[in-house]
Scaffold this active site. Structure first.
Site, PDB file in Angstrom:
ATOM      1  N   GLU A   1      59.534 -50.417 -57.358  1.00  0.00           N
ATOM      2  CA  GLU A   1      59.291 -49.708 -56.078  1.00  0.00           C
ATOM      3  C   GLU A   1      60.578 -49.193 -55.454  1.00  0.00           C
ATOM      4  O   GLU A   1      60.516 -48.167 -54.791  1.00  0.00           O
ATOM      5  CB  GLU A   1      58.558 -50.636 -55.107  1.00  0.00           C
ATOM      6  CG  GLU A   1      57.163 -51.018 -55.553  1.00  0.00           C
ATOM      7  CD  GLU A   1      57.122 -51.971 -56.751  1.00  0.00           C
ATOM      8  OE1 GLU A   1      58.063 -52.771 -56.896  1.00  0.00           O
ATOM      9  OE2 GLU A   1      56.165 -51.897 -57.529  1.00  0.00           O
TER      10      GLU A   1
ATOM     11  N   ASP B   1      58.068 -53.127 -64.326  1.00  0.00           N
ATOM     12  CA  ASP B   1      57.535 -53.757 -63.119  1.00  0.00           C
ATOM     13  C   ASP B   1      58.609 -53.653 -62.020  1.00  0.00           C
ATOM     14  O   ASP B   1      59.743 -53.268 -62.294  1.00  0.00           O
ATOM     15  CB  ASP B   1      57.245 -55.226 -63.498  1.00  0.00           C
ATOM     16  CG  ASP B   1      56.547 -56.007 -62.413  1.00  0.00           C
ATOM     17  OD1 ASP B   1      55.975 -55.397 -61.498  1.00  0.00           O
ATOM     18  OD2 ASP B   1      56.582 -57.255 -62.484  1.00  0.00           O
TER      19      ASP B   1
ATOM     20  N   ASP C   1      49.423 -57.137 -57.927  1.00  0.00           N
ATOM     21  CA  ASP C   1      49.079 -58.558 -57.813  1.00  0.00           C
ATOM     22  C   ASP C   1      47.812 -58.809 -57.003  1.00  0.00           C
ATOM     23  O   ASP C   1      47.864 -59.192 -55.833  1.00  0.00           O
ATOM     24  CB  ASP C   1      50.259 -59.315 -57.201  1.00  0.00           C
ATOM     25  CG  ASP C   1      51.500 -59.198 -58.061  1.00  0.00           C
ATOM     26  OD1 ASP C   1      51.370 -58.765 -59.231  1.00  0.00           O
ATOM     27  OD2 ASP C   1      52.590 -59.517 -57.577  1.00  0.00           O
TER      28      ASP C   1
HETATM   29  C1  NOJ Z   1      55.102 -58.936 -60.465  1.00  0.00           C
HETATM   30  C2  NOJ Z   1      54.003 -58.285 -61.251  1.00  0.00           C
HETATM   31  O1  NOJ Z   1      53.142 -57.602 -60.404  1.00  0.00           O
HETATM   32  C3  NOJ Z   1      53.290 -59.321 -62.081  1.00  0.00           C
HETATM   33  O2  NOJ Z   1      52.278 -58.711 -62.819  1.00  0.00           O
HETATM   34  C4  NOJ Z   1      54.274 -60.033 -62.984  1.00  0.00           C
HETATM   35  O3  NOJ Z   1      53.625 -61.037 -63.692  1.00  0.00           O
HETATM   36  C5  NOJ Z   1      55.391 -60.646 -62.144  1.00  0.00           C
HETATM   37  N1  NOJ Z   1      56.006 -59.609 -61.361  1.00  0.00           N
HETATM   38  C6  NOJ Z   1      56.453 -61.337 -63.002  1.00  0.00           C
HETATM   39  O4  NOJ Z   1      57.091 -60.413 -63.802  1.00  0.00           O
END
Ligand code: NOJ
Length: 979
Positions: free
Chosen positions: A562, A559, A639
């Site tokens: 970017e 995660d 998200d």
């Molecule tokens: C951002 C991610 O997009 C999300 O899916 C994740 O739960 C959080 N980071 C925490 O790691």
């Protein structure tokens, strides 16, 4: 239930008060626009748009770029020369150009800058950055052959001032190069398909020394930023205010090389629609971006970014970037791939010349004009001339690679949330799935499992016994995915960060010190996976001995790659940061995330090779991506919100990933932020069952929402959706195989399946599952009881569950109360399934198959089934079964798809020889079958008779016939004669 009228008046006002209160306390989700640049706030974007505006306003505009004919050389499928950019009467900038015609039929155009190739430029601020234009995107993105075609040849007798090259299959393709101004038209069968620099917007911002009269950024007083923006328009008319420094949100980019963008207009004559360039929360058919009714005012932006609470119907950038676009018309599909790892924007406009009413057969002619600009790097563009959607995607797949063949568990259901809080919690959730008989394969751990956000560690209080947790899961053939992000906590007593620093494997800042920024752990450093030594080191961290408490059933989620930096410009890294070999971050920004998840893939592979007898396929999920990411990772759309609109938006986003070559894609089921209503959650499970990547996930502040939490009827309905996914796993796995071999999408939009159907070009709210003929449309509206589904032609379709018949091009209404999934079967297909309800995909391995034959008026159908061990790489040596099923003239036959076998075939085929077909269902059989009681089944030269039952369809429902247990083996050739 009491009706509203019967309630005491105080009760009727209460809901209103509660609703008002809820509005006050419930969070309002909205993207923070101010954190992200608009085109106007991005120097090179603004400059290139201005360039386009002045070019189109100037009737006598002519592009200042000319190919110097005396420099042209052609050999081995490659034309080389020099483009001269006139910047003053006595000054020309030399830009080497290479046009390659590849063996594969694709063409490639690269434009570089001679001075920078030779390193004859000076960098400001004592920067250590490289002087060349970034030329290594290819190293990361391309895996296919770049060999020039021997057959490509320069045509004799081309018009003066042009060079014409014939290339491609049967020399059907043609590239017409105009020397002055420089332009390129790609034709197929003599018809122009793609044009470069037709509008004269080619722009290579060449290196120049900073003139002394422009005040240096350091001398500017704070707060002057905005004024400076407005101010400087030099004598030349060029806006130089963003040439030497750029500030945004309190961060200043020192731009040691000054302005250096590359830009080009690419037109698609005769094409009214373009698709691709993910990732955006937008419609699949791309919109125009220069204003006007229903259009955007901003170009589509490609700059991998952690866009918090992203908005819908927007060209704003998101987490990943694939600068690959297809233009489509009734009779042609073509593609361009803009290979550049820097920030990129794409403007789109359309122009239509009206048909001449006096001329018979004359039609409106629409051209889609696109304008691409990247902040830095080479100009590097590939052109694919189709002519079909699958030709284009195959060409792109040949170059950038295809989706990795996943382990079977990876395409089953994943249960995630931020966070399962203890190892016991994980076991409990696992047990509850079993208790409620809900199938699932993988449970996930978000960042809280770590000891203080130090990756490769476990929280000593909450995850005391990870070993027992993974063993518990393994006993049930289930997997665990843990998150590992690229930021490494900058703290004492953490061997991982110590090694990162000591080995000098992190990204550096502009002054060449190790870069420090903020993310989940607080102060952090970022691994630089552009450095091969960093990849080697990363591999060592995943060994069981290093990442204690993990085992062969643990996989990884990458995660924030970017990369997301909470205190950085646009929530990312400064562009003047330095990577391995001193490439600036600006050059590789969009590639960074891919280098990271590739490293994780390599690490899991190395781990598996070292620790297991037969290496298993890694599974990595990534949020950031770039062309080539598909080779090692699945992606999800980040998200999203627990809102109906986000459920609806997930379809075009997932479809777009598929046609852009990264089909292993999904969205957080249920929506990440907020608490979905039970109805929304249920509808989301029904939709998620048709995402290639199917995972429920939720934010840390949300309530628990595993499918068993909601209670009946919701839990039961969600379970049905999950079971549908599991029963169709054979079809999904076969689709992944096709994607792996050819690069084709797994879920497909209407235009891809019916390229000639103009009515379906804009359709992005329904999908086909690969080549199965299964057509699905999710319900994405609250309290809906039906959906309208669009059929592209007159082929009959049948409801998957009831066999209700739908026929006729156009829209059809399908009943869809909450418990009903709108799913149709198109006549002409054979769909393999496994119908025994189990708790995980692994438990279905030995289950027999059901074949569903869907017949139309021509009485023909075909389908495929691919499977292998679902885990190892043995399929590469032929250890797989790939059957074709065909039905014609009353006979169903099973045959091998590829008669030549790899060396692993025999052993594998023996191991699965017991797998059989337990049921054949024929939907819409001929009416005479009502009188047929038995069918003849032949295998191994032996014939036997097996009973068939026939159910006559009534009131709009098709009849169907069922043959139970014909006892035919999947691995063998056999035939069933029905009548
Ligand atoms: C951002 C991610 O997009 C999300 O899916 C994740 O739960 C959080 N980071 C925490 O790691």
């Amino acid at each position: 239930m009491q009706s509203r009228q019967q309630l005491p008046s105080s009760w009727t006002t209460l809901p209103v008060i509660l609703a008002t209160l809820a509005l006050l306390v419930s969070p309002v989700f909205m993207v923070k626009h101010e954190n992200f640049k608009t085109c106007d706030q991005s120097g090179f974007c603004k400059r290139n748009r201005q360039f386009a505006d002045s070019a189109s306003a100037d009737k006598s505009w002519s592009s200042p770029y000319a190919l110097d004919a005396s420099t042209i050389k052609f050999s081995k499928g490659q034309l080389e020369g020099t483009i001269l950019k006139s910047v003053a009467a006595d000054e020309q900038i030399r830009l080497p150009v290479v046009v390659s015609f590849l063996e594969t039929g694709s063409a490639r155009v690269t434009i570089d800058e001679e001075k920078r190739q030779k390193g004859e430029i000076e960098l400001r601020h004592n920067s250590k950055a490289r002087k060349e234009r970034y030329n290594e995107s290819e190293k990361h993105a391309i895996v296919g052959s770049l060999k020039g075609s021997k057959d490509a040849k320069v045509a004799d007798g081309a018009e003066k001032g042009t060079t014409v090259i014939y290339y491609g299959p049967d020399e059907k393709f043609q590239a017409v190069i105009t020397h002055k101004p420089f332009g390129l038209t790609f034709k197929r069968d003599g018809k122009a398909q793609v044009q470069f620099n037709e509008r004269g917007l080619l722009n290579v911002e060449h290196w120049r020394p900073k003139p002394p009269d422009v005040p240096a950024e350091e001398e500017k007083k704070e707060g002057e930023e905005a004024k400076v923006e407005e101010k400087k328009v030099e004598e030349s008319g060029e806006d130089t205010s963003t040439w030497w420094e750029e500030s945004f949100g309190g961060n200043t980019d020192t731009k040691p090389r000054g302005p250096e963008s590359v830009a080009l207009d690419i037109s698609f004559p005769g094409f009214s629609v373009v698709y691709g360039i993910p990732e955006h929360a937008s419609s699949m058919a791309l919109k125009q971006t220069r204003g006007g009714d229903g259009n955007y005012n901003e170009p589509y932006r490609l700059f991998n970014a952690d866009v918090f609470e992203y908005e819908l119907d927007s060209p704003m950038t998101l987490y990943g970037s694939i600068p690959f676009m297809q233009a489509h018309s009734k009779d042609s599909t073509v593609g361009v791939f803009w290979l550049n790892g820097a920030e990129t924007w794409v403007d789109i406009v359309k122009s239509t010349s009206k048909a001449n009413p006096l001329s018979l057969g004359s039609k409106d002619f629409t051209t889609t004009q696109t304008h691409w600009f990247s902040e830095s790097g080479l100009m590097d563009v590939f052109v694919f001339l189709g002519p079909t959607p699958s030709d284009v995607i195959k060409s792109y797949g040949e170059l950038t690679g295809t989706t990795a063949m996943p382990q079977e568990f990876a395409i089953a259901y994943h249960q995630c949330r931020w966070n399962y809080v203890t190892d016991q919690d994980v076991k409990d959730v696992d047990k509850r799935f079993d208790k409620f008989n809900i199938p699932y394969d993988v449970i996930w751990l978000d960042i809280e499992y770590t000891d203080g956000k130090k990756y490769f560690t476990w929280d000593p209080l909450t995850f005391k016994n990870p070993d027992s947790m993974i063993k518990h899961l393994d006993k049930r053939s289930r997997k665990l995915v843990t998150i590992i992000d690229p930021h490494i906590k900058n703290t004492d007593s953490y061997p991982v960060v110590d090694a990162l620093k000591k080995k000098d494997l992190a990204v550096h800042d502009k002054d060449n010190n190790i870069y420090e920024g903020w993310c989940w752990p607080g102060s952090s450093h970022w691994i630089d996976c552009l450095n091969p030594a960093a990849i080697e080191w990363w591999k060592s961290l995943f060994k069981y001995k290093a990442f204690v408490g993990t085992g062969s059933n643990v996989f990884i989620w990458n995660d924030m790659n970017e990369p997301s930096v909470f205190n950085g410009p646009e929530t990312s890294m400064p562009r003047d940061n330095l990577h391995f070999q001193n490439w600036e971050h600006r050059d590789v920004h969009n590639i960074y995330g891919m280098t990271y998840h590739n490293a994780t893939y390599q690490a899991l592979l190395a781990r598996s090779k070292a620790e297991e007898k037969s290496p298993r396929r890694p599974f990595v999920l990534t949020r950031a991506f770039f062309p080539g990411s598909q080779r090692t990772a699945a992606m999800w759309t980040g998200d999203n919100l627990a809102e109906w609109s986000h459920l609806a938006a997930s379809l075009p986003m997932v479809l777009n990933q598929g046609i852009a070559g990264m089909p292993f894609a999904g969205a957080d089921v249920g929506g990440f932020f907020g608490n979905p209503s039970k109805e929304l959650l249920t509808r989301w499970y029904q939709a998620g069952a048709f995402y290639p990547f199917f995972r429920g996930h939720a934010h840390i502040d949300t309530r628990r929402r595993e499918p068993y939490v909601a209670g009946e009827p919701y839990t039961g309905i969600m379970t049905q959706a999950l079971r549908l996914r599991y029963s169709l796993l054979p079809a999904w796995y076969t689709a992944f195989r096709e994607a792996h071999v050819y690069g084709t999408p797994i879920v497909r939009p209407n235009w891809f399946v019916h390229p000639e159907d103009e009515g379906g070009f804009a359709l992005d709210d329904q999908l086909y599952l690969a080549d199965t003929g299964l057509l699905f449309k999710p319900v994405v509206a609250e309290a809906a009881n039906s959906v309208d589904i669009y059929l592209a032609d007159d082929t009959p379709y049948f409801d998957y569950f009831t066999y209700k018949t739908y026929k006729g091009k156009g829209s059809h209404t399908i009943e869809a109360p909450l418990e009903k999934i709108p799913l149709l079967m198109r006549a002409g297909h054979i769909v393999p399934r496994r119908d025994r309800a189990r708790r995980s995909s692994a438990l279905m391995r030995n289950d027999p198959y059901t074949l569903v034959i869907v017949l139309g008026s021509d009485g023909k159908a075909a389908g495929e089934l691919y499977f292998d061990d679902g885990e190892s790489f043995d399929y590469e040596a032929g250890a797989y079964i790939h059957r074709t099923f065909s039905y014609a003239d009353g006979k169903l036959s099973s045959a091998d798809k590829y008669p030549e076998k790899g060396k692993g075939f025999d052993k594998y085929a023996k191991s699965v020889s017991k797998l059989r077909v337990e049921r054949v269902v024929v939907v819409n059989p001929p009416a005479e079958w009502e009188k047929v009681a038995k069918v003849s089944v032949t295998q191994d030269g032996k014939e036997k008779y097996v009973k068939m039952s026939f159910v006559k369809g009534e009131s709009g429902h098709a009849s169907y016939a069922v043959v139970r247990d014909p006892k035919v083996q999947i691995v063998k050739d056999w035939g069933i004669v029905f009548a």
